[in-house]
Design a protein around this motif. Structure first.
Motif, PDB file in Angstrom:
ATOM      1  N   ASP A  39       0.645  -1.419   0.124  1.00  0.00           N
ATOM      2  CA  ASP A  39      -0.005  -0.028   0.086  1.00  0.00           C
ATOM      3  C   ASP A  39       0.919   1.188   0.071  1.00  0.00           C
ATOM      4  O   ASP A  39       0.726   2.167  -0.810  1.00  0.00           O
ATOM      5  CB  ASP A  39      -0.776   0.018   1.296  1.00  0.00           C
ATOM      6  CG  ASP A  39      -1.776   1.253   1.335  1.00  0.00           C
ATOM      7  OD1 ASP A  39      -1.820   1.661   2.361  1.00  0.00           O
ATOM      8  OD2 ASP A  39      -2.453   1.490   0.312  1.00  0.00           O
ATOM      9  N   LEU A  40       1.989   1.181   0.837  1.00  0.00           N
ATOM     10  CA  LEU A  40       2.745   2.345   0.915  1.00  0.00           C
ATOM     11  C   LEU A  40       3.654   2.510  -0.307  1.00  0.00           C
ATOM     12  O   LEU A  40       3.544   3.623  -1.036  1.00  0.00           O
ATOM     13  CB  LEU A  40       3.792   2.346   2.022  1.00  0.00           C
ATOM     14  CG  LEU A  40       4.371   3.643   2.492  1.00  0.00           C
ATOM     15  CD1 LEU A  40       3.399   4.505   3.280  1.00  0.00           C
ATOM     16  CD2 LEU A  40       5.893   3.411   3.179  1.00  0.00           C
ATOM     17  N   ALA A  43       1.337   4.011  -3.159  1.00  0.00           N
ATOM     18  CA  ALA A  43       1.174   5.412  -2.757  1.00  0.00           C
ATOM     19  C   ALA A  43       2.466   6.300  -3.131  1.00  0.00           C
ATOM     20  O   ALA A  43       2.297   7.444  -3.730  1.00  0.00           O
ATOM     21  CB  ALA A  43       0.802   5.691  -1.437  1.00  0.00           C
TER      22      ALA A  43
ATOM     23  N   TYR B  87      -4.844  14.879  -3.678  1.00  0.00           N
ATOM     24  CA  TYR B  87      -4.198  13.961  -3.231  1.00  0.00           C
ATOM     25  C   TYR B  87      -3.072  14.461  -2.170  1.00  0.00           C
ATOM     26  O   TYR B  87      -2.716  13.874  -1.133  1.00  0.00           O
ATOM     27  CB  TYR B  87      -3.201  12.942  -4.032  1.00  0.00           C
ATOM     28  CG  TYR B  87      -3.860  12.151  -4.903  1.00  0.00           C
ATOM     29  CD1 TYR B  87      -4.371  12.622  -6.002  1.00  0.00           C
ATOM     30  CD2 TYR B  87      -4.582  10.763  -4.450  1.00  0.00           C
ATOM     31  CE1 TYR B  87      -5.102  11.783  -6.988  1.00  0.00           C
ATOM     32  CE2 TYR B  87      -5.049   9.946  -5.102  1.00  0.00           C
ATOM     33  CZ  TYR B  87      -5.446  10.578  -6.443  1.00  0.00           C
ATOM     34  OH  TYR B  87      -6.200   9.530  -7.448  1.00  0.00           O
ATOM     35  N   ALA B 122      -9.182   1.258   2.584  1.00  0.00           N
ATOM     36  CA  ALA B 122      -8.526   0.266   1.651  1.00  0.00           C
ATOM     37  C   ALA B 122      -7.121   0.651   1.175  1.00  0.00           C
ATOM     38  O   ALA B 122      -6.311  -0.131   0.363  1.00  0.00           O
ATOM     39  CB  ALA B 122      -9.494   0.019   0.314  1.00  0.00           C
ATOM     40  N   HIS B 123      -6.956   2.122   1.132  1.00  0.00           N
ATOM     41  CA  HIS B 123      -5.751   2.682   0.422  1.00  0.00           C
ATOM     42  C   HIS B 123      -5.328   3.659   1.603  1.00  0.00           C
ATOM     43  O   HIS B 123      -5.103   5.016   1.027  1.00  0.00           O
ATOM     44  CB  HIS B 123      -5.855   3.386  -0.823  1.00  0.00           C
ATOM     45  CG  HIS B 123      -6.444   2.076  -2.080  1.00  0.00           C
ATOM     46  ND1 HIS B 123      -7.567   2.098  -2.236  1.00  0.00           N
ATOM     47  CD2 HIS B 123      -5.504   1.737  -2.650  1.00  0.00           C
ATOM     48  CE1 HIS B 123      -7.832   1.149  -3.028  1.00  0.00           C
ATOM     49  NE2 HIS B 123      -6.433   0.813  -3.545  1.00  0.00           N
ATOM     50  N   LEU B 124      -5.030   3.200   2.648  1.00  0.00           N
ATOM     51  CA  LEU B 124      -4.653   4.294   3.677  1.00  0.00           C
ATOM     52  C   LEU B 124      -3.332   5.050   3.495  1.00  0.00           C
ATOM     53  O   LEU B 124      -3.564   6.154   3.651  1.00  0.00           O
ATOM     54  CB  LEU B 124      -4.390   3.278   4.937  1.00  0.00           C
ATOM     55  CG  LEU B 124      -5.634   3.114   6.147  1.00  0.00           C
ATOM     56  CD1 LEU B 124      -4.736   2.487   7.309  1.00  0.00           C
ATOM     57  CD2 LEU B 124      -6.006   4.318   6.418  1.00  0.00           C
ATOM     58  N   SER B 125      -2.302   4.576   2.973  1.00  0.00           N
ATOM     59  CA  SER B 125      -1.261   5.143   2.929  1.00  0.00           C
ATOM     60  C   SER B 125      -1.334   6.457   1.767  1.00  0.00           C
ATOM     61  O   SER B 125      -0.814   7.697   2.088  1.00  0.00           O
ATOM     62  CB  SER B 125      -0.106   4.288   2.508  1.00  0.00           C
ATOM     63  OG  SER B 125       0.513   3.532   3.214  1.00  0.00           O
ATOM     64  N   ARG B 126      -2.133   6.060   0.803  1.00  0.00           N
ATOM     65  CA  ARG B 126      -2.348   7.241  -0.047  1.00  0.00           C
ATOM     66  C   ARG B 126      -3.171   8.362   0.322  1.00  0.00           C
ATOM     67  O   ARG B 126      -2.941   9.247  -0.008  1.00  0.00           O
ATOM     68  CB  ARG B 126      -3.269   6.578  -1.362  1.00  0.00           C
ATOM     69  CG  ARG B 126      -3.089   7.506  -2.686  1.00  0.00           C
ATOM     70  CD  ARG B 126      -3.930   6.895  -3.673  1.00  0.00           C
ATOM     71  NE  ARG B 126      -2.966   5.759  -4.387  1.00  0.00           N
ATOM     72  CZ  ARG B 126      -3.417   4.758  -5.118  1.00  0.00           C
ATOM     73  NH1 ARG B 126      -4.709   4.565  -4.998  1.00  0.00           N
ATOM     74  NH2 ARG B 126      -2.574   4.065  -5.424  1.00  0.00           N
ATOM     75  N   TYR B 129      -1.423  10.738   3.220  1.00  0.00           N
ATOM     76  CA  TYR B 129      -0.292  11.724   3.012  1.00  0.00           C
ATOM     77  C   TYR B 129      -1.096  13.139   3.184  1.00  0.00           C
ATOM     78  O   TYR B 129      -0.360  14.118   3.537  1.00  0.00           O
ATOM     79  CB  TYR B 129       0.208  11.537   1.579  1.00  0.00           C
ATOM     80  CG  TYR B 129       1.155  12.464   1.129  1.00  0.00           C
ATOM     81  CD1 TYR B 129       1.174  13.722   0.357  1.00  0.00           C
ATOM     82  CD2 TYR B 129       2.580  12.103   1.519  1.00  0.00           C
ATOM     83  CE1 TYR B 129       2.078  14.409   0.150  1.00  0.00           C
ATOM     84  CE2 TYR B 129       3.772  12.829   1.224  1.00  0.00           C
ATOM     85  CZ  TYR B 129       3.442  14.245   0.625  1.00  0.00           C
ATOM     86  OH  TYR B 129       4.330  15.072   0.145  1.00  0.00           O
ATOM     87  N   LEU B 222       3.849   5.765   7.549  1.00  0.00           N
ATOM     88  CA  LEU B 222       4.047   4.269   7.651  1.00  0.00           C
ATOM     89  C   LEU B 222       4.004   4.014   9.216  1.00  0.00           C
ATOM     90  O   LEU B 222       3.276   2.799   9.477  1.00  0.00           O
ATOM     91  CB  LEU B 222       5.385   4.042   7.119  1.00  0.00           C
ATOM     92  CG  LEU B 222       5.952   2.652   7.192  1.00  0.00           C
ATOM     93  CD1 LEU B 222       5.084   1.516   6.708  1.00  0.00           C
ATOM     94  CD2 LEU B 222       7.382   2.518   6.961  1.00  0.00           C
ATOM     95  N   ASP B 226       1.467   1.158  10.397  1.00  0.00           N
ATOM     96  CA  ASP B 226       2.046  -0.019  11.216  1.00  0.00           C
ATOM     97  C   ASP B 226       1.219  -0.145  12.550  1.00  0.00           C
ATOM     98  O   ASP B 226       0.949  -1.229  12.791  1.00  0.00           O
ATOM     99  CB  ASP B 226       3.428   0.058  11.584  1.00  0.00           C
ATOM    100  CG  ASP B 226       4.237  -0.246  10.532  1.00  0.00           C
ATOM    101  OD1 ASP B 226       5.418   0.126  10.352  1.00  0.00           O
ATOM    102  OD2 ASP B 226       3.840  -0.970   9.503  1.00  0.00           O
TER     103      ASP B 226
END
Lengths: 89, 651
Positions: A39-40, A43, B87, B122-126, B129, B222, B226
């Motif tokens: 995922d990271l 992104a 974004y 479902a797309h946490l990291s994106r 930011y 991250l 985590d």
């Protein structure tokens, strides 16, 4: 130094950029090389593409239907292949 | 920070729903976040029908504004603004610029009181930011966690409390489509409104270093992910991954690619050779006889018309058409490689080679296209962001061996090296790659020493069994292109050639009945032939085809067919081969193999065709096009002479 420790020292963005610069072509490959979560990595790749630091071009497909409008290499949908390219416009 | 009062009037759209004047003076809540995270669905769920859309003053960006009746504990109504999807706060478009302006660049007292950031579970990291950037400012922030149902289906589980602690802001799970969580969201927003502004998170990066800033933010993201989210394990390596380990390895990848291309050319030439001669005999026999008979019915059998139709068009175009089976087989094999997914891996290998020699990695795209046709390849240089990269790549494209040259390779290969025709064709492609590399290095070390590059990633398709329908369709489209060229420019070229061969220069010959050596064509060709003497093919019958080939490479074969039909009555591929062998042997002083290699190298390296030149002029300008033309002719002639002179010493 383990991949994760090395990555932590560099930062995730630099780790992804370094992996791409080293020739690892896919997200899967970068995940394996850096130990970062998928995922990271996805992104980060998106971010680097937006920042102009990474390119993810579309591969040219076969002109199965001469559908040049959907071809990533057809500027403005104009036919570019074969005789079409030489035809006067 | 005081609550923001929106006083700027919106220009209502013609579909605006009227909103109560009571919105004025209410605390403003901005709804922000990336596109496609459910932000607008959430906005609709919170505001209901109480919203209006219009362009933000001074911009062309549409912003939707509404009224959020929280109805919690007699809490106040809130003015809601749905910001354009973004974004990050580093804008890439007018929409994103507006979001940045409203959140960061307006005076503090004019900014929203609260920012609700929609975050995709479902797309946490994106999604996070944006939160990381926003948290660098003192702001009241609430995270609305959306798409949790999608996340759970993918095996992603988010602990909202842990995420809240990690981010330092409230996190509320919502499902706007089912209107779940909106009350909890209202509670969270009202609670932060009542409290002090959250202080910015500490950040220690060098001002102006964008990469360092992004690194810090993603590291923060991250750490949060985590602590708060669990993801399914990475899938096991599939057989596709195991194949890729070899197909894309820096060592085995190029070897596999070259071996594959060798097999393609070998299969093409060995399968098709018998067909080709049979087709030639058919055209020069029954078809030519039939055409002569038809012309006889209308009294034209003994006129120049017969010469034009049979010795001109049929000989010239017909000889080219004997290569149709060969082209068909090659197109089928290439389509199999493409549809199976292998060619994408070959592209990775090629792009890596580009970077290794200092060329932009993205240059592989136009160069790969060039192996089909140079014209779209030069147009494809537009994918390169830098003007110098585009010029450099456009200058290298002519050295890629387009499919039009293939017919000549096969003819020369079968004529001079009959047992190794496939190997000859393969060798020409290797020489082409070597030329691209060497000329590229030459230009990089002289003209463009400092040329930037961007690392490359590719979306690799999965390996798959090629579909018969797609193979058929693809092959037919390419063959149709080849036939269209034969029917168009080749017919025109053959007609002009015939005309030049029909005009006498000396003597009393009639128009259309001229000895070959006495024609205007021969006279013109004889002036240029000596240039090719040092390369071993200085006879006009052989070298004139290269001048004709300037128009289109397919015309080289047609030109020979016509010339030898006129000089020696040649009508089949075998007869043509015999005449070529004889003439090249004489011209080279008994070293036909060396001269054949020299001819092939010249054919590869010199200007592809007029269409390529025209396209180059359009894409890189006249000056660079003329430079490229001079480069091609210089490289072609020098290499051809070197190959012949060294080759004749060895044979």
């Amino acid at each position: 130094m383990s991949a994760r420790t090395e990555r932590e020292a560099r930062g995730p963005v630099r780790a992804v950029l370094d992996a791409a610069a080293a020739g690892i072509p896919s997200v899967q490959g970068i995940v394996a090389a850096t130990g970062l979560p998928r995922d990271l990595v996805e992104a980060t790749v998106d971010h680097l593409v937006r920042a102009g630091r990474l390119a993810v071009p579309d591969l040219p497909g076969r002109c199965v239907s001469a559908a040049c409008g959907s071809c990533p290499l057809a500027p403005d949908g104009v036919p570019t292949c074969g005789a079409e390219a030489s035809a006067p416009r | 920070m005081s609550e923001r009062r929106i006083t700027s009037p919106l220009v209502p759209s013609c579909h605006a729903v009227s909103v109560s004047d009571g919105e004025e003076g209410l605390p403003v809540v901005a709804l922000a976040g990336a596109p496609n995270v459910g932000k607008s669905t959430l906005f609709n769920a919170l505001s209901g029908a109480r919203h209006v859309a219009g362009n933000w003053p001074g911009t062309t960006v549409e912003v939707v504004r509404g009224l959020w009746r929280t109805r919690h504990d007699a809490g106040p109504d809130l003015a809601l603004i749905d910001l354009p999807g973004t974004y990050s706060l580093d804008p890439d478009s007018p929409d994103e610029q507006l979001a940045r302006t409203l959140l960061l660049e307006e005076p503090e007292e004019d900014r929203p009181a609260v920012v609700v950031v929609a975050v995709d579970a479902a797309h946490l990291s994106r999604s996070l930011y944006f939160v990381a950037q926003l948290r660098e400012q003192p702001y009241r922030v609430v995270v609305a966690l959306t798409m949790t149902d999608v996340a759970r289906r993918r095996g992603v589980h988010v602990d909202t409390d842990a995420l809240s602690r990690a981010l330092g802001v409230p996190v509320v799970e919502v499902n706007p489509r089912q209107r779940a969580g909106t009350t909890a969201l209202a509670v969270a927003v009202l609670r932060v409104l009542d409290g002090p502004v959250q202080s910015a998170r500490p950040v220690a990066t060098t001002a102006g270093d964008e990469l360092e800033a992004a690194d810090e933010r993603f590291a923060w993201v991250l750490a949060a992910v985590d602590r708060a989210a669990s993801h399914p394990p990475e899938p096991r390596r599939t057989w596709s991954d195991r194949v890729d380990r070899w197909a894309m390895s820096p060592v085995t990848g190029p070897v596999l690619f070259l071996a594959t291309m060798f097999l393609v050319f070998q299969a093409t030439t060995s399968l098709v050779a018998p067909l080709q001669d049979a087709l030639g005999r058919l055209l020069s026999g029954p078809v030519a006889d039939g055409l002569t008979t038809v012309l006889g019915w209308v009294g034209l059998e003994h006129t120049w018309v017969r010469g034009f139709m049979v010795d001109g068009l049929l000989a010239g175009v017909g000889m080219l058409l004997t290569f149709v089976p060969l082209m068909a087989v090659m197109f089928v094999l290439l389509a199999i490689l493409e549809d199976s997914g292998y060619m994408a891996r070959a592209a990775v290998v090629t792009s890596r080679a580009m970077r290794f020699i200092g060329l932009p990695a993205k240059a592989f795209l136009p160069l790969i296209v060039g192996y089909g046709c140079n014209v779209p390849a030069i147009m494809a240089t537009r994918v390169l962001p830098d003007a110098r990269q585009r010029v450099l790549t456009a200058l290298l494209v002519p050295f890629t061996s387009c499919s039009a040259r293939l017919t000549v390779y096969v003819l020369i290969g079968t004529t001079f090296f009959p047992a190794h025709a496939g190997l000859v064709v393969f060798a020409m492609y290797v020489v082409s790659i070597a030329l691209v590399v060497l000329v590229g290095l030459l230009l990089r070390s002289t003209l463009w020493q400092r040329i930037g590059d961007t690392p490359l990633m590719l979306d690799l398709p999965a390996y798959q069994r090629p579909a018969l329908s797609l193979l058929t369709q693809s092959t037919w489209v390419r063959l149709k292109d080849f036939l269209r060229t034969a029917g168009g420019i080749i017919v025109a070229t053959v007609s002009v050639l015939w005309l030049l061969q029909a005009i006498p220069v000396h003597g009393d010959a009639r128009f259309g009945d001229v000895p070959a050596d006495d024609s205007l064509y021969a006279a013109a060709a004889q002036t240029a032939a000596p240039v090719f003497g040092p390369a071993g093919f200085g006879r006009w019958e052989v070298s004139s085809a290269l001048v004709v080939g300037f128009v289109a490479k397919e015309a080289v074969i047609s030109s020979w067919a016509q010339t030898y039909a006129a000089t020696d009555g040649v009508s089949t591929p075998k007869q043509l081969s015999a005449e070529l062998r004889s003439d090249v042997s004489h011209a080279s002083g008994g070293h036909p193999s060396a001269a054949a290699w020299a001819f092939l190298v010249f054919l590869l390296a010199y200007t592809p065709c007029l269409a390529t030149l025209t396209t180059q002029r359009r894409e890189i300008g006249l000056r660079w096009t003329l430079f490229g033309l001079a480069l091609q002719l210089t490289v072609a002639w020098s290499l051809a002479v070197a190959v012949f002179q060294v080759g004749r010493l060895l044979t």
